[in-house]
Design an enzyme around this catalytic site. Structure first.
Site, mmCIF file in Angstrom:
data_model
loop_
_atom_site.group_PDB
_atom_site.id
_atom_site.type_symbol
_atom_site.label_atom_id
_atom_site.label_comp_id
_atom_site.label_asym_id
_atom_site.label_seq_id
_atom_site.Cartn_x
_atom_site.Cartn_y
_atom_site.Cartn_z
ATOM 1 N N THR A 11 18.197 -1.254 27.158
ATOM 2 C CA THR A 11 17.851 -0.120 25.103
ATOM 3 C C THR A 11 18.186 1.555 26.373
ATOM 4 O O THR A 11 18.296 1.779 25.432
ATOM 5 C CB THR A 11 16.133 -0.110 25.898
ATOM 6 O OG1 THR A 11 15.696 0.793 26.997
ATOM 7 C CG2 THR A 11 16.243 -1.575 25.528
ATOM 8 N N LYS A 49 16.010 -0.267 21.693
ATOM 9 C CA LYS A 49 15.635 0.858 21.670
ATOM 10 C C LYS A 49 14.903 1.783 20.062
ATOM 11 O O LYS A 49 15.928 1.780 19.170
ATOM 12 C CB LYS A 49 16.115 2.258 21.932
ATOM 13 C CG LYS A 49 15.885 3.201 22.854
ATOM 14 C CD LYS A 49 14.861 3.167 24.667
ATOM 15 C CE LYS A 49 15.352 3.585 25.186
ATOM 16 N NZ LYS A 49 14.974 3.142 26.567
ATOM 17 N N ARG A 80 -7.303 8.954 -16.462
ATOM 18 C CA ARG A 80 -8.266 9.055 -14.932
ATOM 19 C C ARG A 80 -7.258 9.579 -13.810
ATOM 20 O O ARG A 80 -5.588 9.892 -14.601
ATOM 21 C CB ARG A 80 -8.387 7.554 -14.063
ATOM 22 C CG ARG A 80 -6.910 6.511 -14.548
ATOM 23 C CD ARG A 80 -6.704 5.644 -13.961
ATOM 24 N NE ARG A 80 -5.220 4.573 -13.264
ATOM 25 C CZ ARG A 80 -5.741 3.780 -12.365
ATOM 26 N NH1 ARG A 80 -6.549 2.892 -11.713
ATOM 27 N NH2 ARG A 80 -4.137 3.120 -12.245
ATOM 28 N N GLN A 118 0.654 -0.960 -11.500
ATOM 29 C CA GLN A 118 1.992 -2.688 -11.979
ATOM 30 C C GLN A 118 2.762 -1.729 -12.649
ATOM 31 O O GLN A 118 4.021 -2.026 -12.877
ATOM 32 C CB GLN A 118 1.160 -3.690 -11.670
ATOM 33 C CG GLN A 118 0.478 -4.726 -11.313
ATOM 34 C CD GLN A 118 -1.618 -3.830 -10.488
ATOM 35 O OE1 GLN A 118 -1.521 -2.340 -11.245
ATOM 36 N NE2 GLN A 118 -2.526 -4.637 -10.739
ATOM 37 N N HIS A 165 -7.314 6.863 -4.642
ATOM 38 C CA HIS A 165 -8.261 7.026 -5.588
ATOM 39 C C HIS A 165 -8.884 8.757 -5.162
ATOM 40 O O HIS A 165 -9.274 8.647 -4.161
ATOM 41 C CB HIS A 165 -9.541 5.859 -5.490
ATOM 42 C CG HIS A 165 -9.261 4.283 -5.539
ATOM 43 N ND1 HIS A 165 -8.395 3.774 -6.118
ATOM 44 C CD2 HIS A 165 -9.577 3.685 -4.645
ATOM 45 C CE1 HIS A 165 -7.941 3.101 -6.646
ATOM 46 N NE2 HIS A 165 -8.306 2.753 -5.193
HETATM 47 O O1 LIG Z 1 -3.368 0.586 -11.852
HETATM 48 C C1 LIG Z 1 -4.528 0.039 -11.630
HETATM 49 N N1 LIG Z 1 -3.936 -1.878 -11.083
HETATM 50 C C2 LIG Z 1 -4.979 -2.494 -10.488
HETATM 51 O O2 LIG Z 1 -4.737 -3.682 -10.124
HETATM 52 C C3 LIG Z 1 -6.242 -2.170 -10.543
HETATM 53 N N2 LIG Z 1 -7.629 -2.464 -9.519
HETATM 54 C C4 LIG Z 1 -8.512 -1.525 -9.616
HETATM 55 O O3 LIG Z 1 -9.952 -1.436 -9.256
HETATM 56 N N3 LIG Z 1 -8.052 0.185 -9.943
HETATM 57 C C5 LIG Z 1 -6.332 -0.110 -10.003
HETATM 58 N N4 LIG Z 1 -5.679 0.588 -10.920
#
Ligand SMILES: O=c1[nH]c(=O)c2[nH]c(=O)[nH]c2[nH]1
Length: 301
Positions: free
Chosen positions: A57, A11, A176, A228, A256
């Site tokens: 369930t 469920k 940014r 990353q 973005h």
């Molecule tokens: O932190 C980011 N990693 C990316 O792999 C990536 N690729 C992108 O277009 N902008 C960003 N920014």
């Protein structure tokens, strides 16, 4: 010929709320959405229309309510373990029970500067998530997490030095906006049984609080070179803070916000260092994921 290679059922979206009445007259509440999924000697229902081994369930839903009445629902990792363990103990033909829990926020209200005894507010879409898998002779594996924690910073983020070729249009940037909806999970060492989960229960709220704090503070404080790198640092810190956690996973959309060139209007400056008005993008978005595992593999007791 066809063969049933995998089957489980249960469920989903079982919603429940539990109140707790304290001796001092205050109350606490926990609202959760639960999913239970059972596996075992159940194939005949699919292949031979034989439902004899099917725990309906609806029964799983009723059991979820009854277990919530009989046992504490906090920490949710313990409740998920109790519920999963119940299914494999109650039904000898069920070999594995997966319990997913989403805990929704009800944060105590502050009224006239004081915590209110019984009123709460939903302060955001963020949830706490748990998956517990109870396996006959296999112990209990638990994954805890945070989902939909929306964060934003207006500077303190960069992205440069990335691979360039004839398909590249993105300029490098040293300043940014960075925004994401955090999805983070941390996988605990396998617990032998519910009793071991009960013994360690204080660790779950501490780990959730630490993981949330690490996520927010790293996001805010680091001058991020990339999503990353930021998520890797967060994962490392969570592994340091929670010794029984074996691995950490992040999945972060890069939400973005595009600069808008307004130079067509009287030469107005709104890009680079002059950027003030941005266009938030609903799609597409970057999606960056990782799993970071404790070196040497095993978490330490
Ligand atoms: O932190 C980011 N990693 C990316 O792999 C990536 N690729 C992108 O277009 N902008 C960003 N920014």
């Amino acid at each position: 010929m066809a063969t049933l290679s995998h089957a489980r059922y249960g469920k989903d979206n079982v919603r429940l709320l539990k109140t707790q009445k304290h001796a001092d007259g205050t109350q606490s509440v926990t609202e959760m959405t639960v999913c239970t999924l059972l596996e075992g000697d159940i194939a005949a229902s699919w292949t031979h229309s034989d439902n004899a081994n099917i725990v309906a369930t609806d029964t799983q839903k009723q059991t979820t309510y009854i277990m919530a009445k009989l046992h504490p629902v906090n920490p949710p990792e313990l409740f998920a373990s109790i519920l999963g363990n119940h299914f494999i103990q109650q039904y000898s033909h069920i070999t594995a029970a997966t319990v997913n829990i989403i805990v929704h926020r009800w944060t105590r209200m502050e009224v006239e500067g004081k915590p209110h005894p019984h009123s709460f507010l939903r302060d955001g879409a963020e949830t706490r998530t748990i998956e517990a898998v109870a396996q006959r002779n296999g112990g209990i594996s638990i994954r805890s997490g945070i989902n939909d924690l929306l964060v934003f910073k207006s500077t303190g983020s960069q992205f440069w030095g990335f691979h360039r070729d004839e398909f590249t249009r993105l300029p490098e940037t040293w300043d940014r906006i960075l925004s994401t909806a955090v999805k983070a999970n941390w996988n605990w060492k396998t617990f032998a049984d519910v009793e071991e989960v009960r013994r360690e229960q204080n660790r779950f709220d501490v780990a959730w609080t630490d993981a949330r704090k690490i996520t927010l503070e790293t996001f805010a404080k680091e001058n991020s070179p990339s999503v990353q790198n930021t998520m890797y640092i967060m994962s490392e810190e969570i592994l340091k803070a929670a010794p029984l956690v074996e691995s950490v996973e992040y999945s972060l959309p890069n939400k973005h916000y595009f600069e808008i060139d307004l130079s067509w209007y009287k030469g107005m400056k709104n890009t680079g260092a002059d950027a003030e008005v941005y266009a938030p993008q609903s799609d597409p978005n970057g999606l960056i994921q990782c799993t970071v595992t404790r070196q040497g593999g095993k978490a330490k007791l």
